[in-house]
Scaffold this motif. Structure first.
Motif, PDB file in Angstrom:
ATOM      1  N   ASN A 105       0.858  -1.184   0.000  1.00 30.02           N
ATOM      2  CA  ASN A 105       0.000   0.000   0.000  1.00 30.02           C
ATOM      3  C   ASN A 105       0.898   1.240   0.000  1.00 30.02           C
ATOM      4  N   SER A 106       0.279   2.407   0.127  1.00 25.63           N
ATOM      5  CA  SER A 106       1.051   3.657   0.036  1.00 25.63           C
ATOM      6  C   SER A 106       2.012   3.845   1.199  1.00 25.63           C
ATOM      7  N   SER A 107       1.845   3.036   2.246  1.00 25.78           N
ATOM      8  CA  SER A 107       2.722   3.177   3.418  1.00 25.78           C
ATOM      9  C   SER A 107       3.854   2.172   3.446  1.00 25.78           C
ATOM     10  N   GLY A 108       3.821   1.180   2.582  1.00 29.88           N
ATOM     11  CA  GLY A 108       4.911   0.209   2.606  1.00 29.88           C
ATOM     12  C   GLY A 108       4.571  -1.094   1.904  1.00 29.88           C
ATOM     13  N   ARG A 109       5.416  -2.071   2.158  1.00 29.18           N
ATOM     14  CA  ARG A 109       5.307  -3.364   1.484  1.00 29.18           C
ATOM     15  C   ARG A 109       5.778  -4.462   2.434  1.00 29.18           C
ATOM     16  N   ALA A 110       5.099  -5.609   2.395  1.00 24.11           N
ATOM     17  CA  ALA A 110       5.482  -6.753   3.217  1.00 24.11           C
ATOM     18  C   ALA A 110       5.432  -8.014   2.368  1.00 24.11           C
ATOM     19  N   THR A 111       6.303  -8.981   2.705  1.00 25.86           N
ATOM     20  CA  THR A 111       6.403 -10.218   1.928  1.00 25.86           C
ATOM     21  C   THR A 111       6.456 -11.425   2.862  1.00 25.86           C
ATOM     22  N   SER A 112       5.823 -12.499   2.446  1.00 23.87           N
ATOM     23  CA  SER A 112       5.889 -13.769   3.169  1.00 23.87           C
ATOM     24  C   SER A 112       6.207 -14.864   2.161  1.00 23.87           C
ATOM     25  N   THR A 113       7.089 -15.808   2.554  1.00 18.17           N
ATOM     26  CA  THR A 113       7.563 -16.851   1.639  1.00 18.17           C
ATOM     27  C   THR A 113       7.494 -18.227   2.304  1.00 18.17           C
ATOM     28  N   ALA A 114       7.226 -19.261   1.499  1.00 21.68           N
ATOM     29  CA  ALA A 114       7.187 -20.642   1.994  1.00 21.68           C
ATOM     30  C   ALA A 114       7.488 -21.594   0.853  1.00 21.68           C
ATOM     31  N   GLU A 115       7.783 -22.853   1.217  1.00 24.47           N
ATOM     32  CA  GLU A 115       8.097 -23.891   0.240  1.00 24.47           C
ATOM     33  C   GLU A 115       6.936 -24.879   0.134  1.00 24.47           C
ATOM     34  N   LEU A 116       6.670 -25.288  -1.096  1.00 22.53           N
ATOM     35  CA  LEU A 116       5.666 -26.326  -1.344  1.00 22.53           C
ATOM     36  C   LEU A 116       6.345 -27.491  -2.056  1.00 22.53           C
ATOM     37  N   LEU A 117       6.195 -28.699  -1.489  1.00 20.42           N
ATOM     38  CA  LEU A 117       6.738 -29.913  -2.094  1.00 20.42           C
ATOM     39  C   LEU A 117       5.581 -30.854  -2.413  1.00 20.42           C
ATOM     40  N   VAL A 118       5.443 -31.188  -3.691  1.00 22.93           N
ATOM     41  CA  VAL A 118       4.407 -32.129  -4.135  1.00 22.93           C
ATOM     42  C   VAL A 118       5.097 -33.441  -4.490  1.00 22.93           C
ATOM     43  N   GLN A 119       4.801 -34.487  -3.724  1.00 23.15           N
ATOM     44  CA  GLN A 119       5.440 -35.783  -3.922  1.00 23.15           C
ATOM     45  C   GLN A 119       4.739 -36.568  -5.024  1.00 23.15           C
ATOM     46  N   SER A 120       5.547 -37.160  -5.901  1.00 20.44           N
ATOM     47  CA  SER A 120       5.008 -37.955  -7.001  1.00 20.44           C
ATOM     48  C   SER A 120       4.431 -39.259  -6.485  1.00 20.44           C
ATOM     49  N   GLU A 121       3.491 -39.833  -7.239  1.00 17.73           N
ATOM     50  CA  GLU A 121       2.899 -41.121  -6.863  1.00 17.73           C
ATOM     51  C   GLU A 121       3.928 -42.239  -6.904  1.00 17.73           C
ATOM     52  N   GLU A 122       4.995 -42.059  -7.721  1.00 16.52           N
ATOM     53  CA  GLU A 122       6.014 -43.102  -7.838  1.00 16.52           C
ATOM     54  C   GLU A 122       6.933 -43.131  -6.631  1.00 16.52           C
ATOM     55  N   THR A 123       6.885 -42.086  -5.775  1.00 19.32           N
ATOM     56  CA  THR A 123       7.771 -42.034  -4.615  1.00 19.32           C
ATOM     57  C   THR A 123       7.386 -43.132  -3.650  1.00 19.32           C
ATOM     58  N   VAL A 124       8.363 -44.023  -3.319  1.00 16.32           N
ATOM     59  CA  VAL A 124       8.124 -45.137  -2.401  1.00 16.32           C
ATOM     60  C   VAL A 124       9.009 -44.952  -1.187  1.00 16.32           C
ATOM     61  N   PRO A 125       8.465 -45.010   0.046  1.00 13.95           N
ATOM     62  CA  PRO A 125       9.292 -44.864   1.239  1.00 13.95           C
ATOM     63  C   PRO A 125      10.355 -45.945   1.288  1.00 13.95           C
ATOM     64  N   SER A 126      11.527 -45.600   1.782  1.00 15.29           N
ATOM     65  CA  SER A 126      12.622 -46.557   1.869  1.00 15.29           C
ATOM     66  C   SER A 126      12.282 -47.637   2.875  1.00 15.29           C
ATOM     67  N   LYS A 127      12.641 -48.879   2.542  1.00 11.81           N
ATOM     68  CA  LYS A 127      12.353 -50.010   3.403  1.00 11.81           C
ATOM     69  C   LYS A 127      13.509 -50.230   4.377  1.00 11.81           C
ATOM     70  N   LYS A 128      13.169 -50.824   5.536  1.00 12.51           N
ATOM     71  CA  LYS A 128      14.203 -51.127   6.505  1.00 12.51           C
ATOM     72  C   LYS A 128      15.116 -52.213   5.964  1.00 12.51           C
ATOM     73  N   THR A 129      16.419 -52.082   6.269  1.00 14.42           N
ATOM     74  CA  THR A 129      17.395 -53.055   5.796  1.00 14.42           C
ATOM     75  C   THR A 129      17.291 -54.320   6.624  1.00 14.42           C
ATOM     76  N   LYS A 130      17.167 -55.425   5.952  1.00 16.85           N
ATOM     77  CA  LYS A 130      17.096 -56.717   6.632  1.00 16.85           C
ATOM     78  C   LYS A 130      18.427 -57.448   6.473  1.00 16.85           C
ATOM     79  N   THR A 131      18.851 -58.147   7.560  1.00 11.63           N
ATOM     80  CA  THR A 131      20.088 -58.915   7.517  1.00 11.63           C
ATOM     81  C   THR A 131      19.790 -60.283   6.949  1.00 11.63           C
ATOM     82  N   THR A 132      20.448 -60.651   5.861  1.00 10.70           N
ATOM     83  CA  THR A 132      20.224 -61.942   5.221  1.00 10.70           C
ATOM     84  C   THR A 132      21.534 -62.689   5.142  1.00 10.70           C
ATOM     85  N   VAL A 133      21.417 -64.002   5.133  1.00 13.73           N
ATOM     86  CA  VAL A 133      22.594 -64.861   5.004  1.00 13.73           C
ATOM     87  C   VAL A 133      22.476 -65.591   3.684  1.00 13.73           C
TER      88      VAL A 133
END
Length: 291
Positions: free
Chosen positions: A180-208
């Protein structure tokens, strides 16, 4: 052709304007057939003749009333009415004219968020200021224009960016400015959109592995085999002691066959039994005759 009563998809918002500055009311209306719109101030029909200098327009469902330079006399309640053959709708807001000024101030700032692909996203801010600030949204520095995919909404001092369906390419840095005529203000943030192909990492299993198990078994056989370091062989005419050392014994002891040469061991010392060691079939040297 079907008919639809008028609806305000974006109603009027109240305005606080500095004396001598411009004040604008804006609304978005839909309906079929296209509605006719009328403006009112404190219940009285408003026109350019009734309010000198006022600018009124209506195009593509967007209705705008603008007063270029407001005075205290312009303060009041402004309304817009939309009418067609299927019905009517009304939206109302206040105009407050003041001599005081205040720079924009965010009472609620943008918040970073992570969402799944296809989700609806809403980014809200709440901002005040005198005169009423002009609020704009940006993504990676580029201004966002209101559309079907990205709607910019206002409800009082709350401004929102609504993303109907988020995709990974919508990820990035979003910002909003209030000016406005008295000044200016700004606000910023991040948006992350995860793809459907994103698969959570699995726990490592010990195998012999089978190869590891086989190596372990072989090691046990070798240890057992190397424990036998000496074999005493006896004959009727004498005794021969033979030391046999094997660096790499066979994994499985060979089985005796009918073609095996005859054993030179004809008698076993009393009290000992024939060793089950795999060297029992190894032919020893011919004993020297006893003179």
């Amino acid at each position: 052709m079907s008919t639809q009563a008028p609806t305000f998809t974006q109603p009027l918002q109240s305005v606080v304007a500095l004396e001598g500055s411009a004040a604008t009311f804006e609304a978005q209306v839909s309906g079929s057939p296209v509605p006719e719109v009328s403006w009112f101030r404190d219940g009285q029909v408003l026109s350019a003749a009734a309010l000198p200098g006022v600018q009124i327009s209506f195009s593509d469902g967007r209705a705008v009333l603008r007063i270029p330079a407001v005075t205290a006399a312009h303060s009041g309640r402004f309304s817009i009415r939309a009418t067609n053959g299927a019905g009517q709708a009304t939206s109302t807001a206040e105009l407050q004219v003041t001599a005081e000024t205040a720079p924009p101030n965010f009472l609620q700032r943008l918040q970073s968020s992570t969402v799944r692909q296809g989700s609806q996203v809403r980014l809200d801010v709440r901002v005040t200021g005198i005169p009423t600030p002009v609020v704009k949204f940006y993504r990676e520095g580029a201004e966002i224009q209101s559309s079907a995919d990205f709607q910019i909404l206002q409800n009082g001092d709350v401004y929102s960016l609504l993303i109907a369906e988020a995709f990974p390419e919508d990820s990035g840095t979003y910002s909003v400015t209030a000016t406005n005529s008295s000044g200016r203000a700004t606000s910023t943030a991040e948006l992350l959109v995860q793809s459907e192909e994103t698969v959570p990492s699995k726990k490592t299993k010990t195998t012999v592995s089978s190869s590891h198990m086989e190596t372990s078994q072989t090691t046990k056989v070798e240890a057992s085999f190397q424990a036998t370091t000496m074999m005493e062989m006896h004959a009727e005419t004498g005794m021969i002691t033979q030391h046999l050392a094997h660096k790499t014994p066979p994994r499985v002891p060979p089985k005796p066959t009918s073609k095996s040469p005859p054993s030179y061991v004809s008698k076993v010392t009393v009290g000992r039994q024939q060793s089950p060691s795999p060297v029992r079939h190894v032919k020893g040297p011919t004993p020297a005759p006893v003179t």
